[in-house]
Enzyme design. Structure first.
Site, short mmCIF file in Angstrom:
data_model
loop_
_atom_site.label_atom_id
_atom_site.label_comp_id
_atom_site.label_asym_id
_atom_site.label_seq_id
_atom_site.Cartn_x
_atom_site.Cartn_y
_atom_site.Cartn_z
CD1 TRP A 198 1.71 9.68 -22.47
CD2 TRP A 198 0.68 10.77 -24.12
NE1 TRP A 198 0.76 10.47 -21.90
CE2 TRP A 198 0.10 11.15 -22.89
CE3 TRP A 198 0.18 11.34 -25.31
CZ2 TRP A 198 -0.96 12.07 -22.81
CZ3 TRP A 198 -0.85 12.25 -25.23
CH2 TRP A 198 -1.41 12.61 -23.99
CG HIS A 244 -0.20 2.64 -25.08
ND1 HIS A 244 -1.55 2.57 -25.26
CD2 HIS A 244 0.08 1.73 -24.11
CE1 HIS A 244 -2.08 1.69 -24.43
NE2 HIS A 244 -1.11 1.17 -23.70
CG HIS A 290 -0.97 3.04 -29.64
ND1 HIS A 290 -0.65 4.35 -29.91
CD2 HIS A 290 -1.74 3.06 -28.52
CE1 HIS A 290 -1.20 5.13 -28.98
NE2 HIS A 290 -1.87 4.38 -28.14
CG ASP A 346 -5.34 3.08 -25.89
OD1 ASP A 346 -4.17 2.95 -26.25
OD2 ASP A 346 -5.80 4.14 -25.38
CG HIS A 382 -4.52 2.01 -21.80
ND1 HIS A 382 -3.25 2.10 -21.25
CD2 HIS A 382 -4.75 3.24 -22.35
CE1 HIS A 382 -2.75 3.32 -21.46
NE2 HIS A 382 -3.64 4.02 -22.11
CG HIS A 389 -8.33 6.76 -22.35
ND1 HIS A 389 -7.87 8.05 -22.44
CD2 HIS A 389 -7.58 6.04 -23.23
CE1 HIS A 389 -6.89 8.11 -23.34
NE2 HIS A 389 -6.69 6.91 -23.83
CD GLU A 444 -5.22 6.38 -27.96
OE1 GLU A 444 -6.06 6.93 -27.23
OE2 GLU A 444 -4.20 5.80 -27.52
#
Lengths: 203, 203
Positions: B16, B42, B46, B48, B52, B156, B168
């Site tokens: 990211w 992340h 992975h 979350d 987070h 989120h 993700e």
């Protein structure tokens, strides 16, 4: 019943003497929490791939998932300071393809996960040869090394040389001996000699 | 049939924008290979955790294994540039507790895992509300963010605020849509906001 048999990963955890310590750095951006972790390939509950002791192609990302997941037998060896072929042969092992060993090291992790267990229990070469000859796919133990001192590498090379996956640093204090389904999920570290894993037992 | 739906972790992998890159250092001692890896919470495939996006107790090591493992449904949405409630509602979702979404991002990972997919597909807030109201335990997607741009955090917080686990960075290009058993095994990083995971689908 599902058991999480994984040691928690933290900067305070005990690691193999000389291995890199675990570090964690918090990189929060506004209300979003992100962190950066550094750890050795053999930190905590982890898998040894053949490459740990050879220059061959057996890296941890190439391990067969069908060997990592499936039926296993858990033995409890509470009074054994060193696992020999004779100690193993006292238990029924016919048909076992994945064998996990709960020793006094699991009690140590429950009491003092931040202290390296100097009196950890491992296999001697006779036990490694027995397991190789039995044709198991995977051997797991609670100690951070499957090999009892003095560590010459003979136990590792006997097992890894036969493409037997090693699973070390299991947290087994809460799990009674018996037959389970093993879910062993090492991090998919490309080209690595080993990797920290999340491990569950079902049964 | 068992699918490994995990991206390989390597220093070359796309992360990211702004997240820490993956680094690997080889610390071989004689014939013994050991390595040290640094990576963001992340990176790659992975999980979350609620933490987070909140200061609450929902850290990744505290996630319920019974939510991470169990039946799931995989939808294939090859032509959807943005997942809306309407796009989801075109599929049967009754009784689904874990939902995985395969989008065009999976094709990107197969072709170019080292390139960040600028046109990644995520959910819009209407889709997040729909899944929250359905009461799912876990939502997974191939993109590195479940939230479509512009990322305000609303997707989120809608999902994590309902204690829905987010998964993700899945590699789903080889997996046909249908019903599977999900084995989602995040690294047990103590107190962390998320963690790289090894993920398998069986079915």
């Amino acid at each position: 019943m599902r058991y999480d048999v994984t040691l928690a990963i933290s900067p305070a955890m005990a690691v193999w003497p000389g291995d890199p310590p675990v570090t964690a750095e918090h990189l929060d951006v506004g209300t979003v929490r992100v962190s950066r972790w550094c750890l050795g390939s053999h930190a905590g509950t982890h898998v040894d791939a053949p490459r740990h002791f050879s220059a061959g192609p057996g890296t941890v990302d190439a391990l067969d998932p069908d060997a990592l997941i499936g039926p296993c037998r858990l033995l409890h060896l509470p009074d054994v300071p060193r696992v020999t072929a004779a100690a193993l042969a006292a238990h029924p092992l016919a048909g076992v393809s994945r064998l996990l060993l709960r020793t006094r090291t699991s009690e140590h992790w429950r009491r003092a996960p931040h202290v390296f267990p100097e009196d950890f229990v491992g296999l001697d070469p006779s036990a490694a040869r027995l397991l190789r000859d039995l044709g198991v796919q995977l051997v797991g133990i609670d100690s951070l090394s499957i090999e009892a001192p003095p560590i010459t590498g003979e136990v590792h090379t006997t097992l890894l040389g036969a493409n037997i996956i090693l699973l070390e640093g299991l947290a087994l204090a809460a799990v009674p001996p018996g037959d389970y389904t093993l879910l062993c999920a090492p991090l998919k570290l490309q080209g690595a000699d080993g990797a920290p894993a999340r491990v569950f037992l079902e049964g």
